[in-house]
Design a protein around this motif. Sequence first.
Motif, PDB file in Angstrom:
ATOM      1  N   LYS A  39       0.840  -1.188   0.000  1.00 25.86           N
ATOM      2  CA  LYS A  39       0.000   0.000   0.000  1.00 25.86           C
ATOM      3  C   LYS A  39       0.879   1.244   0.000  1.00 25.86           C
ATOM      4  CE  LYS A  39      -3.793  -1.955   2.692  1.00 25.86           C
ATOM      5  NZ  LYS A  39      -4.604  -1.789   3.908  1.00 25.86           N
ATOM      6  N   ALA A  40       0.379   2.296  -0.598  1.00 22.17           N
ATOM      7  CA  ALA A  40       1.045   3.596  -0.578  1.00 22.17           C
ATOM      8  C   ALA A  40      -0.033   4.634  -0.329  1.00 22.17           C
ATOM      9  CB  ALA A  40       1.756   3.854  -1.903  1.00 22.17           C
ATOM     10  N   SER A  41       0.383   5.866  -0.055  1.00 20.54           N
ATOM     11  CA  SER A  41      -0.607   6.916   0.156  1.00 20.54           C
ATOM     12  C   SER A  41      -0.100   8.225  -0.421  1.00 20.54           C
ATOM     13  CB  SER A  41      -0.927   7.081   1.647  1.00 20.54           C
ATOM     14  OG  SER A  41       0.205   7.526   2.357  1.00 20.54           O
ATOM     15  N   LEU A  42      -1.035   9.127  -0.622  1.00 18.72           N
ATOM     16  CA  LEU A  42      -0.740  10.449  -1.141  1.00 18.72           C
ATOM     17  C   LEU A  42      -1.543  11.432  -0.295  1.00 18.72           C
ATOM     18  CD1 LEU A  42       0.828  11.663  -3.543  1.00 18.72           C
ATOM     19  CD2 LEU A  42      -1.258  11.527  -4.854  1.00 18.72           C
ATOM     20  N   SER A  43      -0.854  12.261   0.472  1.00 24.61           N
ATOM     21  CA  SER A  43      -1.521  13.238   1.334  1.00 24.61           C
ATOM     22  C   SER A  43      -1.504  14.600   0.663  1.00 24.61           C
ATOM     23  CB  SER A  43      -0.813  13.347   2.687  1.00 24.61           C
ATOM     24  OG  SER A  43      -0.846  12.118   3.359  1.00 24.61           O
ATOM     25  N   ILE A  44      -2.646  15.273   0.690  1.00 26.17           N
ATOM     26  CA  ILE A  44      -2.757  16.607   0.103  1.00 26.17           C
ATOM     27  C   ILE A  44      -3.196  17.567   1.206  1.00 26.17           C
ATOM     28  CG2 ILE A  44      -3.939  18.049  -1.596  1.00 26.17           C
ATOM     29  CD1 ILE A  44      -4.387  15.463  -3.243  1.00 26.17           C
ATOM     30  N   ASN A  45      -2.379  18.592   1.437  1.00 31.47           N
ATOM     31  CA  ASN A  45      -2.714  19.650   2.399  1.00 31.47           C
ATOM     32  C   ASN A  45      -2.928  20.942   1.624  1.00 31.47           C
ATOM     33  OD1 ASN A  45      -2.340  18.026   4.720  1.00 31.47           O
ATOM     34  ND2 ASN A  45      -0.146  18.377   4.606  1.00 31.47           N
ATOM     35  N   ILE A  46      -4.030  21.615   1.916  1.00 30.94           N
ATOM     36  CA  ILE A  46      -4.336  22.889   1.276  1.00 30.94           C
ATOM     37  C   ILE A  46      -4.352  23.955   2.359  1.00 30.94           C
ATOM     38  CG2 ILE A  46      -6.059  24.184  -0.035  1.00 30.94           C
ATOM     39  CD1 ILE A  46      -6.907  21.480  -1.251  1.00 30.94           C
ATOM     40  N   ASP A  47      -3.562  25.016   2.153  1.00 33.33           N
ATOM     41  CA  ASP A  47      -3.455  26.096   3.121  1.00 33.33           C
ATOM     42  C   ASP A  47      -4.087  27.363   2.564  1.00 33.33           C
ATOM     43  OD1 ASP A  47      -1.838  24.622   5.021  1.00 33.33           O
ATOM     44  OD2 ASP A  47      -0.202  24.816   3.584  1.00 33.33           O
ATOM     45  N   LEU A  48      -4.839  28.037   3.413  1.00 29.22           N
ATOM     46  CA  LEU A  48      -5.456  29.308   3.063  1.00 29.22           C
ATOM     47  C   LEU A  48      -4.975  30.368   4.040  1.00 29.22           C
ATOM     48  CD1 LEU A  48      -8.659  27.403   2.925  1.00 29.22           C
ATOM     49  CD2 LEU A  48      -8.245  28.991   1.067  1.00 29.22           C
ATOM     50  N   ALA A  49      -4.669  31.549   3.540  1.00 26.44           N
ATOM     51  CA  ALA A  49      -4.250  32.652   4.405  1.00 26.44           C
ATOM     52  C   ALA A  49      -4.830  33.954   3.862  1.00 26.44           C
ATOM     53  CB  ALA A  49      -2.726  32.730   4.465  1.00 26.44           C
ATOM     54  N   ARG A  50      -5.426  34.721   4.753  1.00 28.85           N
ATOM     55  CA  ARG A  50      -5.982  36.008   4.343  1.00 28.85           C
ATOM     56  C   ARG A  50      -4.839  36.983   4.060  1.00 28.85           C
ATOM     57  NH1 ARG A  50     -11.028  37.972   4.989  1.00 28.85           N
ATOM     58  NH2 ARG A  50     -11.527  36.433   6.590  1.00 28.85           N
ATOM     59  N   VAL A  51      -4.952  37.707   2.944  1.00 30.60           N
ATOM     60  CA  VAL A  51      -3.978  38.736   2.613  1.00 30.60           C
ATOM     61  C   VAL A  51      -4.186  39.886   3.595  1.00 30.60           C
ATOM     62  CG1 VAL A  51      -3.232  40.383   0.846  1.00 30.60           C
ATOM     63  CG2 VAL A  51      -3.918  38.070   0.174  1.00 30.60           C
ATOM     64  N   PRO A  52      -3.108  40.376   4.221  1.00 33.54           N
ATOM     65  CA  PRO A  52      -3.260  41.449   5.207  1.00 33.54           C
ATOM     66  C   PRO A  52      -3.997  42.668   4.618  1.00 33.54           C
ATOM     67  CG  PRO A  52      -1.026  40.600   5.246  1.00 33.54           C
ATOM     68  CD  PRO A  52      -1.719  39.963   4.068  1.00 33.54           C
ATOM     69  N   ASP A  53      -4.787  43.304   5.454  1.00 35.04           N
ATOM     70  CA  ASP A  53      -5.523  44.529   5.125  1.00 35.04           C
ATOM     71  C   ASP A  53      -6.581  44.336   4.053  1.00 35.04           C
ATOM     72  OD1 ASP A  53      -3.960  45.956   6.996  1.00 35.04           O
ATOM     73  OD2 ASP A  53      -2.397  46.263   5.489  1.00 35.04           O
ATOM     74  N   THR A  54      -7.064  43.103   3.873  1.00 31.18           N
ATOM     75  CA  THR A  54      -8.169  42.865   2.942  1.00 31.18           C
ATOM     76  C   THR A  54      -9.191  41.955   3.611  1.00 31.18           C
ATOM     77  OG1 THR A  54      -7.357  40.848   1.896  1.00 31.18           O
ATOM     78  CG2 THR A  54      -6.571  42.930   0.963  1.00 31.18           C
ATOM     79  N   MET A  55     -10.405  42.012   3.112  1.00 31.60           N
ATOM     80  CA  MET A  55     -11.441  41.112   3.613  1.00 31.60           C
ATOM     81  C   MET A  55     -11.811  40.057   2.572  1.00 31.60           C
ATOM     82  SD  MET A  55     -11.941  41.853   6.683  1.00 31.60           S
ATOM     83  CE  MET A  55     -13.349  40.829   7.005  1.00 31.60           C
ATOM     84  N   SER A  56     -11.363  40.237   1.341  1.00 32.95           N
ATOM     85  CA  SER A  56     -11.814  39.323   0.290  1.00 32.95           C
ATOM     86  C   SER A  56     -10.683  38.621  -0.460  1.00 32.95           C
ATOM     87  CB  SER A  56     -12.680  40.079  -0.722  1.00 32.95           C
ATOM     88  OG  SER A  56     -11.906  41.075  -1.364  1.00 32.95           O
ATOM     89  N   MET A  57      -9.442  38.848  -0.096  1.00 30.50           N
ATOM     90  CA  MET A  57      -8.318  38.235  -0.812  1.00 30.50           C
ATOM     91  C   MET A  57      -7.612  37.221   0.091  1.00 30.50           C
ATOM     92  SD  MET A  57      -8.218  39.616  -3.844  1.00 30.50           S
ATOM     93  CE  MET A  57      -6.596  39.252  -4.440  1.00 30.50           C
ATOM     94  N   PHE A  58      -7.296  36.073  -0.502  1.00 28.14           N
ATOM     95  CA  PHE A  58      -6.616  34.998   0.212  1.00 28.14           C
ATOM     96  C   PHE A  58      -5.515  34.434  -0.672  1.00 28.14           C
ATOM     97  CE2 PHE A  58     -10.849  35.197   1.840  1.00 28.14           C
ATOM     98  CZ  PHE A  58     -10.730  34.929   3.188  1.00 28.14           C
ATOM     99  N   THR A  59      -4.503  33.888  -0.062  1.00 33.14           N
ATOM    100  CA  THR A  59      -3.559  33.065  -0.798  1.00 33.14           C
ATOM    101  C   THR A  59      -3.938  31.611  -0.521  1.00 33.14           C
ATOM    102  OG1 THR A  59      -1.947  33.025   1.004  1.00 33.14           O
ATOM    103  CG2 THR A  59      -1.673  34.739  -0.676  1.00 33.14           C
ATOM    104  N   VAL A  60      -3.815  30.801  -1.537  1.00 37.04           N
ATOM    105  CA  VAL A  60      -4.115  29.381  -1.413  1.00 37.04           C
ATOM    106  C   VAL A  60      -2.899  28.619  -1.897  1.00 37.04           C
ATOM    107  CG1 VAL A  60      -5.643  27.504  -2.096  1.00 37.04           C
ATOM    108  CG2 VAL A  60      -6.556  29.813  -1.867  1.00 37.04           C
ATOM    109  N   GLY A  61      -2.433  27.688  -1.117  1.00 38.69           N
ATOM    110  CA  GLY A  61      -1.304  26.852  -1.502  1.00 38.69           C
ATOM    111  C   GLY A  61      -1.587  25.409  -1.152  1.00 38.69           C
ATOM    112  N   TYR A  62      -0.780  24.526  -1.681  1.00 42.84           N
ATOM    113  CA  TYR A  62      -0.959  23.106  -1.375  1.00 42.84           C
ATOM    114  C   TYR A  62       0.390  22.434  -1.251  1.00 42.84           C
ATOM    115  CZ  TYR A  62       0.240  21.971  -6.204  1.00 42.84           C
ATOM    116  OH  TYR A  62       0.906  21.842  -7.389  1.00 42.84           O
TER     117      TYR A  62
END
Length: 110
Positions: A39-62
Amino acid sequence: MDFNMNEPLNLANLCGGELEHDFQILCRKLVKNLDEGEKASLSINIDLARVPDTMSMFTVGYKVTPKYPAKGRSSMVRVNKDDVLCTEKVDARKPKVVGLFDKETGEVIE
């Protein structure tokens, strides 16, 4: 700053489609390296971070992390009269170093 961001975010377009691309490559590599019953596995992590001084912008990474089956071997050893661990002599020829992945394509070398 005017971004043309009207496409609803999904896994297929995350990071410009790179998540899907990485998933396809790593999944094939895992399958190629599996022996019967392993057996093998593949883990996927997705990170979200709000861009400073905004309410509607985020960075998304994996991050995609493959986990290959552990491989192992064993051999016999004994303790000699001087309390030194000893085993069979290995052929003195230097082993050939073999690459696992093609440097340009990243594909598994068979």
